[in-house]
Structures are given as C-alpha cells and as structure tokens.
Design a protein around this motif. Structure first.
Motif, PDB file in Angstrom:
ATOM      1  N   ILE A  52      10.138  24.508  -1.871  1.00 34.16           N
ATOM      2  CA  ILE A  52       9.135  25.467  -1.400  1.00 34.16           C
ATOM      3  C   ILE A  52       9.170  25.429   0.121  1.00 34.16           C
ATOM      4  N   VAL A  53       9.298  26.602   0.723  1.00 32.06           N
ATOM      5  CA  VAL A  53       9.339  26.721   2.180  1.00 32.06           C
ATOM      6  C   VAL A  53       8.085  27.476   2.620  1.00 32.06           C
ATOM      7  N   PHE A  54       7.284  26.848   3.464  1.00 31.08           N
ATOM      8  CA  PHE A  54       6.071  27.470   4.001  1.00 31.08           C
ATOM      9  C   PHE A  54       6.402  28.032   5.372  1.00 31.08           C
ATOM     10  N   SER A  55       6.175  29.346   5.530  1.00 36.62           N
ATOM     11  CA  SER A  55       6.589  29.977   6.763  1.00 36.62           C
ATOM     12  C   SER A  55       5.656  31.130   7.130  1.00 36.62           C
ATOM     13  N   HIS A  56       6.226  32.221   7.654  1.00 38.17           N
ATOM     14  CA  HIS A  56       5.467  33.258   8.335  1.00 38.17           C
ATOM     15  C   HIS A  56       5.869  34.668   7.872  1.00 38.17           C
ATOM     16  N   PHE A  57       4.997  35.615   8.171  1.00 41.15           N
ATOM     17  CA  PHE A  57       5.162  37.028   7.830  1.00 41.15           C
ATOM     18  C   PHE A  57       6.553  37.548   8.217  1.00 41.15           C
ATOM     19  N   MET A  58       6.910  37.382   9.479  1.00 41.06           N
ATOM     20  CA  MET A  58       8.181  37.939   9.954  1.00 41.06           C
ATOM     21  C   MET A  58       9.389  37.179   9.407  1.00 41.06           C
ATOM     22  N   MET A  94      -0.581  16.554  -3.450  1.00 37.87           N
ATOM     23  CA  MET A  94      -0.715  16.559  -4.909  1.00 37.87           C
ATOM     24  C   MET A  94       0.541  15.998  -5.577  1.00 37.87           C
ATOM     25  N   TRP A  95       1.684  16.377  -5.054  1.00 33.69           N
ATOM     26  CA  TRP A  95       2.953  15.923  -5.628  1.00 33.69           C
ATOM     27  C   TRP A  95       3.378  14.544  -5.115  1.00 33.69           C
ATOM     28  N   GLY A  96       2.769  14.074  -4.049  1.00 34.63           N
ATOM     29  CA  GLY A  96       3.166  12.794  -3.480  1.00 34.63           C
ATOM     30  C   GLY A  96       4.531  12.848  -2.817  1.00 34.63           C
ATOM     31  N   VAL A  97       4.830  13.983  -2.162  1.00 33.48           N
ATOM     32  CA  VAL A  97       6.114  14.141  -1.478  1.00 33.48           C
ATOM     33  C   VAL A  97       5.887  14.337   0.012  1.00 33.48           C
ATOM     34  N   ASP A  98       6.895  14.052   0.789  1.00 35.12           N
ATOM     35  CA  ASP A  98       6.834  14.280   2.226  1.00 35.12           C
ATOM     36  C   ASP A  98       7.080  15.751   2.532  1.00 35.12           C
ATOM     37  N   VAL A  99       6.538  16.189   3.637  1.00 39.08           N
ATOM     38  CA  VAL A  99       6.784  17.536   4.148  1.00 39.08           C
ATOM     39  C   VAL A  99       7.799  17.411   5.265  1.00 39.08           C
ATOM     40  N   THR A 151       7.405  20.686 -11.716  1.00 35.43           N
ATOM     41  CA  THR A 151       7.895  19.378 -11.301  1.00 35.43           C
ATOM     42  C   THR A 151       7.892  19.350  -9.776  1.00 35.43           C
ATOM     43  N   PRO A 152       7.518  18.220  -9.161  1.00 36.22           N
ATOM     44  CA  PRO A 152       7.535  18.164  -7.696  1.00 36.22           C
ATOM     45  C   PRO A 152       8.886  18.582  -7.109  1.00 36.22           C
ATOM     46  N   MET A 153       8.819  19.329  -6.041  1.00 36.45           N
ATOM     47  CA  MET A 153      10.005  19.843  -5.353  1.00 36.45           C
ATOM     48  C   MET A 153       9.989  19.393  -3.900  1.00 36.45           C
ATOM     49  N   LYS A 154      11.093  19.666  -3.247  1.00 35.97           N
ATOM     50  CA  LYS A 154      11.172  19.469  -1.797  1.00 35.97           C
ATOM     51  C   LYS A 154      10.209  20.453  -1.137  1.00 35.97           C
ATOM     52  N   VAL A 155       9.458  19.985  -0.150  1.00 34.15           N
ATOM     53  CA  VAL A 155       8.535  20.836   0.590  1.00 34.15           C
ATOM     54  C   VAL A 155       9.010  20.892   2.040  1.00 34.15           C
ATOM     55  N   VAL A 156       9.335  22.106   2.479  1.00 39.83           N
ATOM     56  CA  VAL A 156       9.827  22.346   3.835  1.00 39.83           C
ATOM     57  C   VAL A 156       8.852  23.309   4.498  1.00 39.83           C
ATOM     58  N   THR A 157       8.664  23.151   5.790  1.00 43.92           N
ATOM     59  CA  THR A 157       7.718  24.016   6.483  1.00 43.92           C
ATOM     60  C   THR A 157       8.199  24.345   7.893  1.00 43.92           C
ATOM     61  N   SER A 158       7.705  25.456   8.370  1.00 43.56           N
ATOM     62  CA  SER A 158       7.809  25.764   9.788  1.00 43.56           C
ATOM     63  C   SER A 158       7.118  24.632  10.542  1.00 43.56           C
ATOM     64  N   PRO A 159       7.538  24.339  11.765  1.00 39.60           N
ATOM     65  CA  PRO A 159       6.849  23.296  12.530  1.00 39.60           C
ATOM     66  C   PRO A 159       5.476  23.733  13.047  1.00 39.60           C
ATOM     67  N   LEU A 160       5.133  25.008  12.907  1.00 40.65           N
ATOM     68  CA  LEU A 160       3.856  25.488  13.418  1.00 40.65           C
ATOM     69  C   LEU A 160       2.701  25.014  12.537  1.00 40.65           C
ATOM     70  N   LEU A 161       1.590  24.728  13.184  1.00 39.97           N
ATOM     71  CA  LEU A 161       0.457  24.066  12.548  1.00 39.97           C
ATOM     72  C   LEU A 161      -0.044  24.791  11.311  1.00 39.97           C
ATOM     73  N   ARG A 162      -0.195  26.111  11.365  1.00 38.58           N
ATOM     74  CA  ARG A 162      -0.744  26.834  10.221  1.00 38.58           C
ATOM     75  C   ARG A 162       0.139  26.703   8.985  1.00 38.58           C
ATOM     76  N   ALA A 163       1.449  26.636   9.160  1.00 40.31           N
ATOM     77  CA  ALA A 163       2.354  26.446   8.023  1.00 40.31           C
ATOM     78  C   ALA A 163       2.278  25.014   7.507  1.00 40.31           C
ATOM     79  N   ARG A 164       2.254  24.039   8.424  1.00 36.91           N
ATOM     80  CA  ARG A 164       2.165  22.632   8.003  1.00 36.91           C
ATOM     81  C   ARG A 164       0.855  22.354   7.274  1.00 36.91           C
ATOM     82  N   GLU A 165      -0.242  22.922   7.774  1.00 38.67           N
ATOM     83  CA  GLU A 165      -1.534  22.728   7.107  1.00 38.67           C
ATOM     84  C   GLU A 165      -1.564  23.401   5.735  1.00 38.67           C
TER      85      GLU A 165
END
Length: 180
Positions: free
Chosen positions: A125-131, A64-69, A42-56
């Motif tokens: 879902i949180v899109f972020s980084h290695f560290m 696909m889910w029709g939700v805002d990031v 089911t579509p969820m909240k999508v959160v991301t780091s502000p850095l371009l590679r995470a947003r992309e």
C-alpha cells in the motif's frame, strides 16, 4: 501482486498555505477508517510519501498490522517550480494542462514515481497525493492530461502488477475536493 495507491486524508492546511501540513481532525478520522477497509487483508508492505499528511494517514494501518512504514521520496507530491507565494496559481494552471506542456522536471518526477511503483516486489500500500495518483494513472493509460481523475481523501486505487505489466483493477472513490 497487488498494489494499492491511497490518497492521504484531509490536511490541516491547503497546499498553498503550508509546505508540509499534517492531518486535520477529520483527516485523522479518515486515516483510522483505512483500517476498516484493510482489516481482512494479510499485512502488506506500507510505503508512504515523506510528507507528513501521507505518513500520518499510513500510521494507523501500519500500527494495526504491526509493520514499519517506509517513506520514499518517489511518492512525494508534485514538485513546485515557483515560489511558495505563487504555488496556488501555478498549480491551477498545471492541473489544466498536459504532460507535453509542462517543464521537464515534472515529467521526470512522474517517470521516477512510475518506475518506483512498477518496481515494488510484493503486495503493498502506497500512501501519496492527488497529483501523484494522476501521474501513475496517466502513465498507465497513456493519458496526456495531468488530471484525469479526482481522488477523494483516502481514495484507494488498486492495481495488479505482474510479468505482463501494470493493470488497473479498481479506480478509487472520486469526489471534487479542494486541492488548493
């Protein structure tokens, strides 16, 4: 409630080569593959780091889910405490260390990320980084090492969050990747 922490796809440049690279072609393919992993969810909240590679990396799934990031500074990459030219050597040293050996600014960064992560109030879902992934895991497990897990690109680590706290459900795919 479930929270998923996803490492961004392969960047077009290394951390020591660019302050904010976007994704490489391979990284864009990896980002699209996240849709396959979550197509039955089911579509969820999508959160991301502000850095371009995470947003992309987050963009195909959000589309696909029709939700805002929602970009959140709490999930950005480890802040560099040295000049751009010194970043690669500095990060190499830091990654081999422990939390009690680093500057207080890095401990504060980890604590801000941990508090933001724990305060998400819905499946997300949180899109972020290695560290950042390592910072969350170190806080959760009480592991003093800065790096205890090497998440591959688009590695998905799953957590359950409830009244009893945060629990690791599934560690994402680990692979030795080139961070620098």
């Amino acid at each position: 409630m479930k929270l998923y922490l996803v490492r961004h796809g392969e960047a077009a440049a290394r951390w020591s080569q660019s302050r904010d690279p976007g994704l490489s072609e391979r990284g864009r393919q990896q980002a699209r593959s996240i849709c396959e992993r979550f197509c039955d969810h089911t579509p969820m909240k999508v959160v991301t780091s502000p850095l371009l590679r995470a947003r992309e990396t987050a963009a195909p799934l959000a589309a696909m889910w029709g939700v805002d990031v929602r970009a959140d500074d709490a999930y950005r990459e480890l802040p560099s405490l040295v000049s751009f030219e010194e970043r690669a050597a500095w990060l190499k040293r830091v990654m081999q260390g422990t939390w009690d050996e680093v500057d207080e600014a890095l401990v504060n960064w980890r604590d801000i990320a941990w508090c933001a992560f724990k305060s998400i109030d819905t499946d997300a879902i949180v899109f972020s980084h290695f560290m950042l992934i390592n910072a969350i895991l170190s806080r959760l497990k009480g592991d003093n090492r800065l790096v205890s897990f090497e998440p591959d690109y688009i590695s998905v680590t799953a957590f359950a969050v409830g009244d009893d706290g945060v629990e690791l459900i599934e560690l994402g795919k680990a692979l030795e990747t080139v961070v620098l």
